[in-house]
Motif scaffolding. Structure first.
Motif, PDB file in Angstrom:
ATOM      1  N   LEU A  83       0.836  -1.212   0.000  1.00 39.01           N
ATOM      2  CA  LEU A  83       0.000   0.000   0.000  1.00 39.01           C
ATOM      3  C   LEU A  83       0.865   1.255   0.000  1.00 39.01           C
ATOM      4  O   LEU A  83       0.566   2.221  -0.700  1.00 39.01           O
ATOM      5  CB  LEU A  83      -0.889  -0.022   1.243  1.00 39.01           C
TER       6      LEU A  83
ATOM      7  N   LEU B 196     -11.730   2.911  12.093  1.00 41.80           N
ATOM      8  CA  LEU B 196     -10.451   2.195  12.044  1.00 41.80           C
ATOM      9  C   LEU B 196     -10.390   1.158  13.158  1.00 41.80           C
ATOM     10  O   LEU B 196     -10.010   0.002  12.938  1.00 41.80           O
ATOM     11  CB  LEU B 196      -9.302   3.197  12.173  1.00 41.80           C
ATOM     12  N   ILE B 200      -9.905  -3.067  12.942  1.00 44.85           N
ATOM     13  CA  ILE B 200      -8.930  -3.891  13.657  1.00 44.85           C
ATOM     14  C   ILE B 200      -9.650  -4.947  14.485  1.00 44.85           C
ATOM     15  O   ILE B 200      -9.301  -6.129  14.483  1.00 44.85           O
ATOM     16  CB  ILE B 200      -8.043  -2.999  14.548  1.00 44.85           C
ATOM     17  N   MET B 203     -11.104  -7.754  12.388  1.00 43.38           N
ATOM     18  CA  MET B 203     -10.077  -8.644  11.826  1.00 43.38           C
ATOM     19  C   MET B 203      -9.620  -9.648  12.876  1.00 43.38           C
ATOM     20  O   MET B 203      -9.560 -10.849  12.623  1.00 43.38           O
ATOM     21  CB  MET B 203      -8.886  -7.829  11.328  1.00 43.38           C
ATOM     22  N   VAL B 204      -9.300  -9.142  14.069  1.00 40.68           N
ATOM     23  CA  VAL B 204      -8.823 -10.051  15.114  1.00 40.68           C
ATOM     24  C   VAL B 204      -9.924 -11.033  15.502  1.00 40.68           C
ATOM     25  O   VAL B 204      -9.678 -12.233  15.652  1.00 40.68           O
ATOM     26  CB  VAL B 204      -8.329  -9.262  16.341  1.00 40.68           C
ATOM     27  N   PHE B 231     -10.250  -5.418   6.450  1.00 40.51           N
ATOM     28  CA  PHE B 231      -8.919  -5.277   5.868  1.00 40.51           C
ATOM     29  C   PHE B 231      -8.832  -3.974   5.066  1.00 40.51           C
ATOM     30  O   PHE B 231      -7.872  -3.197   5.196  1.00 40.51           O
ATOM     31  CB  PHE B 231      -8.674  -6.494   4.973  1.00 40.51           C
ATOM     32  N   VAL B 234      -8.750  -0.993   7.471  1.00 43.94           N
ATOM     33  CA  VAL B 234      -7.451  -0.789   8.120  1.00 43.94           C
ATOM     34  C   VAL B 234      -6.476  -0.094   7.187  1.00 43.94           C
ATOM     35  O   VAL B 234      -5.706   0.773   7.602  1.00 43.94           O
ATOM     36  CB  VAL B 234      -6.883  -2.144   8.604  1.00 43.94           C
ATOM     37  N   PHE B 235      -6.534  -0.425   5.911  1.00 45.50           N
ATOM     38  CA  PHE B 235      -5.555   0.162   4.995  1.00 45.50           C
ATOM     39  C   PHE B 235      -6.044   1.434   4.312  1.00 45.50           C
ATOM     40  O   PHE B 235      -5.247   2.148   3.715  1.00 45.50           O
ATOM     41  CB  PHE B 235      -5.129  -0.861   3.947  1.00 45.50           C
ATOM     42  N   PRO B 238      -6.570   5.259   7.345  1.00 49.72           N
ATOM     43  CA  PRO B 238      -5.493   6.192   7.690  1.00 49.72           C
ATOM     44  C   PRO B 238      -5.275   7.254   6.613  1.00 49.72           C
ATOM     45  O   PRO B 238      -4.882   8.377   6.938  1.00 49.72           O
ATOM     46  CB  PRO B 238      -4.277   5.281   7.807  1.00 49.72           C
ATOM     47  N   ILE B 239      -5.577   6.940   5.364  1.00 46.06           N
ATOM     48  CA  ILE B 239      -5.405   7.937   4.310  1.00 46.06           C
ATOM     49  C   ILE B 239      -6.374   9.091   4.550  1.00 46.06           C
ATOM     50  O   ILE B 239      -6.008  10.260   4.454  1.00 46.06           O
ATOM     51  CB  ILE B 239      -5.654   7.326   2.913  1.00 46.06           C
TER      52      ILE B 239
ATOM     53  N   LEU C  20      -4.502 -11.917  21.600  1.00 48.00           N
ATOM     54  CA  LEU C  20      -5.378 -11.094  20.749  1.00 48.00           C
ATOM     55  C   LEU C  20      -4.860  -9.661  20.665  1.00 48.00           C
ATOM     56  O   LEU C  20      -4.850  -9.054  19.595  1.00 48.00           O
ATOM     57  CB  LEU C  20      -6.808 -11.084  21.296  1.00 48.00           C
ATOM     58  N   LEU C  23      -1.797  -9.361  18.443  1.00 51.35           N
ATOM     59  CA  LEU C  23      -2.179  -9.456  17.036  1.00 51.35           C
ATOM     60  C   LEU C  23      -2.869  -8.172  16.582  1.00 51.35           C
ATOM     61  O   LEU C  23      -2.557  -7.635  15.504  1.00 51.35           O
ATOM     62  CB  LEU C  23      -3.127 -10.647  16.837  1.00 51.35           C
ATOM     63  N   GLY C  24      -3.780  -7.666  17.420  1.00 53.43           N
ATOM     64  CA  GLY C  24      -4.467  -6.428  17.083  1.00 53.43           C
ATOM     65  C   GLY C  24      -3.474  -5.300  16.887  1.00 53.43           C
ATOM     66  O   GLY C  24      -3.636  -4.466  15.995  1.00 53.43           O
ATOM     67  N   ILE C  27      -1.878  -5.406  13.539  1.00 56.14           N
ATOM     68  CA  ILE C  27      -2.784  -4.895  12.509  1.00 56.14           C
ATOM     69  C   ILE C  27      -2.800  -3.374  12.561  1.00 56.14           C
ATOM     70  O   ILE C  27      -2.772  -2.697  11.528  1.00 56.14           O
ATOM     71  CB  ILE C  27      -4.195  -5.500  12.694  1.00 56.14           C
ATOM     72  N   GLY C  30       0.007  -2.030  10.755  1.00 56.89           N
ATOM     73  CA  GLY C  30      -0.280  -2.016   9.315  1.00 56.89           C
ATOM     74  C   GLY C  30      -0.956  -0.709   8.929  1.00 56.89           C
ATOM     75  O   GLY C  30      -0.603  -0.074   7.927  1.00 56.89           O
ATOM     76  N   ALA C  31      -1.922  -0.275   9.777  1.00 60.68           N
ATOM     77  CA  ALA C  31      -2.607   1.000   9.506  1.00 60.68           C
ATOM     78  C   ALA C  31      -1.632   2.164   9.634  1.00 60.68           C
ATOM     79  O   ALA C  31      -1.693   3.125   8.870  1.00 60.68           O
ATOM     80  CB  ALA C  31      -3.780   1.171  10.464  1.00 60.68           C
ATOM     81  N   VAL C  34       0.338   2.808   6.542  1.00 59.56           N
ATOM     82  CA  VAL C  34      -0.412   3.569   5.538  1.00 59.56           C
ATOM     83  C   VAL C  34      -0.488   5.040   5.929  1.00 59.56           C
ATOM     84  O   VAL C  34      -0.363   5.925   5.081  1.00 59.56           O
ATOM     85  CB  VAL C  34      -1.812   2.969   5.345  1.00 59.56           C
ATOM     86  N   LEU C  35      -0.665   5.289   7.237  1.00 56.55           N
ATOM     87  CA  LEU C  35      -0.725   6.677   7.696  1.00 56.55           C
ATOM     88  C   LEU C  35       0.559   7.415   7.317  1.00 56.55           C
ATOM     89  O   LEU C  35       0.532   8.491   6.719  1.00 56.55           O
ATOM     90  CB  LEU C  35      -0.930   6.688   9.209  1.00 56.55           C
ATOM     91  N   THR C  38       1.019   7.912   3.545  1.00 52.26           N
ATOM     92  CA  THR C  38       0.271   9.048   2.984  1.00 52.26           C
ATOM     93  C   THR C  38       1.054  10.337   3.184  1.00 52.26           C
ATOM     94  O   THR C  38       1.117  11.184   2.290  1.00 52.26           O
ATOM     95  CB  THR C  38      -1.108   9.154   3.657  1.00 52.26           C
TER      96      THR C  38
END
Lengths: 129, 645, 201
Positions: A83, B196, B200, B203-204, B231, B234-235, B238-239, C20, C23-24, C27, C30-31, C34-35, C38
């Motif tokens: 991404l 957001l 998350i 997903m979990v 999914f 989450v991606f 943030p944009i 959990l 793992l959260g 994720i 991952g966000a 992207v932040l 950008t």
């Protein structure tokens, strides 16, 4: 990595020295070497990606067995990277029209070129008549 | 600041709005006090972390927002029915199309679907709650306070008026001074945080909390679509967070990102907005696809045709959703090469979507269709959505788009996909799962009336808009020329038909609350296929007394064949549950105060609110509440009475 | 939600809640990618749009940059050691290495604030041009993350003193460890694509 009782964290130490070295190499390439700008950018970006990998694998243990082989963390990092590439490359690709005419970052230059451009449009209009 | 600058003045319609808000607020306060319901409200709803109650609150708020957005829509249609109407002036019209779009996408479609996800997904996978119940409550309150912040703009300070896309430089400080645009930025920012977190959370939940032995490719299709939607959230979110923050910096702190001065680049806003905006479209359509798949397979009484193809189609759509954003601004001038690339990627999306259409048709083929209201919404979706999809491919051709761009052709297209897709799915899903939520069905006869009014109204409203668009009518104009009148009159009639459909729907809810028969079993439609129907109705707060082992798709069908239930008395163990907490509500109330301060650029208020939020976070960090255990006796008692054993 | 506690493996993974949450958090990271991506994209598009303000090549200083970078790289290393000590069951090791991390983070932040003030004196502020808006926002967002991280570690150190090593406290430290390493990853890209490229081009 699985042996948590180990006293000396070998992996962390190796990772640390690698990251310091890579940083120095990148700084040298950018500031001291006489490579061309294009190769400097490609080179140091590659070094940055390697360093990110070191952090992920040697410090953050993205694939340790306790997180079930890191299947999901690894997936998130990978797709995050994809991404990020789309965002940066895609924005540059799409927005390229916007800054093609002021590459040296000079506002006056941009203005001149725009004037030139409109003059050209004017002349094509005239020739059309 | 004077009071008459603070409140919006001079518009009779807005005065009427203020009066009705005041009346509704007073009557709610009166009701709560008179019936001594304050404690009940706090204990049962404001502090709950139960995914089912949070889901219901999401859906109720979304219905309220659908009402608000719908009133906006009917006002616009009234203004556009005849040339030179004086119902709304240009400024008021601009504000209304802005709030209509924003409310419908951000505060109606997404919360409605997230509400259904909240209620249904944990039940479908055999979980007792979501992975992070506290965070789930936080998500809901951030959405609700965000929605409130956005909605008060029409009586306090003035609504934003730069369109829901809020393009710069129009939306920048130079051309839109005042608080209006700030309401947009902060209302969306606040609710975006919650979205957001929801992504998350789900997903979990889906990845880690499925019933024992349930494999990924045995999950119900709605759960699959929720996973993939999460999914994307989450991606993509943030944009939006960054884009909104950058424009806030521009407007409030004088930065130069999207300005015409300081070599700012207004087009970059469009780029960032649609990098989020296009995935957002799929965030509201993929769960809808999931709902239709569930409803169609339940009432066609068949396993879903091509389950795996369906899942891969969703995954492919999700991947492509990040690669097509430029098709929203082909006409901006990025050049033939850039436009061609995105034209091709856009048209590729039609392929997996087509696969899904054939899967639904395949499921229906040679099945014995049970024609309930939920199924009727699903059946109406298929042809309507195809019309929207095909016109979408037309818009995707960059060269042709120069003709269609910003006309009513585009307006008709996106209403055909969003209403026929998302709104039909919300109705279908709500009718389908309603007995599970409230213990009684919605009246089917009234449901049919509301269905026909809404669906016929929808086509009457939007089909003519394709043609008036081709005749050259641009979007976002507040008055029309005489040549466009006939089609616009038809369109307005249709809009009021939809309004009538919605009114009948609300009446159905009230009517059914009084008169519908109460549910006696958990499997309300007699042909439930997935685990949510294995629970008794009303669903106990811990959902499942015992967790079944899953070894097939359509788990409940197998359970019914084997005569098993989710209550095996000898296997009951104490169940661990999270405690209720008022923290999420309070934290987000402070966030609302901070946002409100920033809207009016009152820094003392913004900073004070944020500090209070940090204090709440510290309190949360030191909170080591471990929840509680439900004892075996209590579980057995609850289950026996719920199952009438 | 089962509350069964495993008897082996690292403490932070023993409860389901711990697994959990970790793992959260991955994720969430991952966000975060992207932040920041950008912000990088905005920076890249607005690169060179300095208007009347000085260009980055005139202002960036290699010396400050290298000090900041080494401080953050070292803090990432000490943070890793802290988590290593935690897994060995040493409260003292965890605490001391975490405090070192904290101090290095504070040092980094101090240099960054000094740097920003210096640029402002030279006429490069958030308001001066599109380029500098994007620079201050990108570097500032990273700095804000470091600040939040420092506050967070401080809270956790208090909790460690109160409660010692439990599945819950060690999960919290593990998560902040991930966060801290992640900030280092982001800094590597800021170092490379903002500072080095800014000095070269």
């Amino acid at each position: 990595m699985t042996d948590h009782k180990k006293r000396i964290p070998t992996q962390h130490i190796i990772g640390f020295f690698l990251s310091i070295t890579l940083t120095l190499v990148a700084a040298w390439a950018a500031l001291q070497s006489d490579l061309s700008v294009r190769w400097i950018i490609i080179g140091i970006m590659a070094l940055a990606i390697i360093q990110a990998g070191i952090q992920l694998f040697m410090f953050m243990h993205v694939v340790e067995p306790e997180s079930q082989g890191g299947h999901i963390p690894w997936n998130m990092m990978f797709h995050g990277g994809v991404l990020a590439t789309i965002l940066v490359a895609g924005s540059l690709f799409t927005m390229s029209f916007g800054f093609s005419h002021d590459h040296d970052g000079d506002g006056h230059n941009q203005q001149e070129q725009q004037e030139e451009h409109s003059e050209m449009e004017d002349s094509t209009e005239h020739s059309g008549h | 600041m004077q009071l008459d600058e603070f409140f919006v003045t001079g518009e009779p319609l807005i005065y009427a709005g203020m009066v009705s808000i005041a009346l509704v607020t007073i009557s709610i306060l009166f009701f709560l006090t008179y019936y001594k319901k304050w404690g009940w409200l706090w204990r049962e709803w404001l502090t709950t972390v139960d995914h089912k109650k949070i889901g219901i609150m999401y859906i109720l708020s979304a219905l309220a927002m659908l009402f608000r957005g719908g009133v906006d829509a009917m006002m616009m249609r009234t203004q556009l029915a005849f040339p030179n109407m004086n119902f709304l002036n240009a400024q008021h019209y601009d504000e209304i199309f802005t709030t209509h779009g924003t409310v419908m996408i951000i505060f109606m479609a997404m919360p409605f679907l997230i509400g259904l996800m909240n209620f249904v997904v944990p039940l479908q996978i055999g979980a007792r709650d979501v992975a992070f119940p506290y965070l789930n409550a936080l998500s809901f309150w951030s959405f609700l306070f965000g929605a409130m912040l956005f909605n008060i703009s029409f009586v306090i300070g003035g609504s934003p008026d730069a369109g829901w896309t809020s393009y710069t430089p129009l939306a920048g400080a130079a051309m839109s001074p005042g608080p209006g645009q700030n309401f947009y930025l902060l209302g969306l920012q606040l609710s975006g945080i919650g979205t957001l977190a929801t992504g998350i959370n789900f997903m979990v939940t889906i990845l880690k909390m499925r019933a024992p032995k349930m494999r990924m490719f045995q999950m119900p299709i709605f759960t699959w679509s929720t996973l993939i939607t999460s999914f994307i959230i989450v991606f993509a979110f943030p944009i939006l967070t960054v884009a909104l923050a950058l424009m806030t910096l521009d407007r409030v702190f004088g930065a130069q990102f999207f300005t015409l001065t300081g070599e700012g680049m207004p087009m970059m806003w469009a780029n960032l907005f649609w990098m989020w905006g296009h995935p957002e479209v799929y965030i509201v359509i993929l769960p809808a696809f999931g709902i239709f798949s569930e409803v169609i397979s339940a009432f066609a009484r068949k396993q879903l045709f091509g389950y795996k193809a369906m899942v891969w189609a969703i995954i492919l759509i999700a991947g492509l959703s990040f690669l097509v954003w430029v098709h929203h601004f082909f006409t901006m001038g990025a050049g033939a090469f850039v436009n061609s690339v995105f034209s091709i990627s856009t048209m590729l999306i039609a392929v997996p979507t087509g696969v899904k259409i054939f899967n639904w048709l395949g499921t229906l083929y040679k099945s014995k269709i049970n024609n309930t209201v939920a199924m009727m919404w699903a059946l109406a979706f298929i042809p309507s959505f195809v019309i929207g999809g095909v016109t979408g491919v037309m818009l995707g051709m960059a060269s042709a788009d120069y003709q269609f761009h910003n006309t009513y052709f585009l307006v008709a297209h996106f209403h055909y996909v969003l209403i026929a897709g998302t709104v039909f799915a919300c109705f279908s899903g709500l009718v389908f799962w309603y007995p599970k939520m409230f213990g009684h069905k919605l009246n089917e006869r009234l449901g049919r009336w509301s269905f026909w009014f809404f669906v016929i109204g929808f086509h009457v409203c939007f089909f003519p808009q394709y043609f008036v668009g081709l005749d050259g009518m641009p979007r976002r104009v507040f008055t029309i020329i005489p040549e466009w009148m006939p089609l616009n009159v038809i369109s307005t009639v249709g809009a009021f038909g939809m309004g009538a459909g919605f009114a009948i729907f609300v009446f159905t809810i009230l009517y059914s609350y009084r008169y519908s028969e109460r549910e006696k079993t958990g499997d309300s439609w007699d042909n439930g296929r997935t685990l949510e129907w294995a629970t008794p109705t009303p669903v106990p707060f811990y959902n499942f007394a015992t967790l079944p082992h899953i070894d097939s798709q359509d788990a409940y069908v197998k359970l019914k064949q084997e005569g098993k239930t989710t209550f095996e008395e000898d296997k009951v163990e104490p169940i661990h549950m999270p405690s209720n907490t008022g923290q999420p509500f309070i934290m987000m109330a402070f966030m609302f105060i901070a946002g409100f301060g920033l809207v009016f650029e009152w820094m003392w208020m913004a900073i004070g609110g944020l500090l209070a939020v940090f204090v709440m976070m510290v309190i949360r960090s030191f909170d080591y509440d471990e929840g509680f255990h439900v004892e075996v006796d209590e579980i057995k008692r609850t289950e026996r009475s719920a199952r009438r054993l | 939600m089962s509350s069964h506690e495993l008897k082996t493996g690292p403490l932070e993974y023993r409860t389901e809640e711990g697994r959990l949450t970790i793992l959260g958090f991955w994720i969430f990271l991952g966000a975060e990618i992207v932040l920041f991506a950008t912000l990088f994209a905005t920076y890249a598009v607005l690169f060179g749009r300095t208007a009347d303000a000085p260009s980055p090549g005139e202002l960036f200083e290699a010396k400050t940059l290298m000090i900041m970078t080494f401080m953050l790289l070292t803090s990432s290393f000490t943070c890793g050691i802290a988590i290593h000590e935690m897994r060995r069951g040493s409260v003292k090791g965890l605490r001391n290495w975490m405090i070192v991390t904290l101090l290095l983070g504070l040092g980094f932040l101090g240099f960054e604030i000094y740097e920003f003030i210096h640029y402002a004196h030279e006429g490069a502020t958030l308001q001066s041009s599109a380029y500098w808006s994007s620079f201050f926002t990108l570097a500032g967002t990273h700095g804000l993350h470091v600040t939040l991280g420092i506050g967070w570690v401080t809270l956790l150190l208090i909790q460690l003193t109160q409660r010692g090593l439990t599945p819950k406290t060690s999960r919290k430290f593990f998560v902040i460890g991930l966060y801290w390493h992640f900030l280092d990853v982001v800094w590597i890209f800021i170092f490379t694509s903002v500072y080095l490229i800014g000095m070269v081009v």
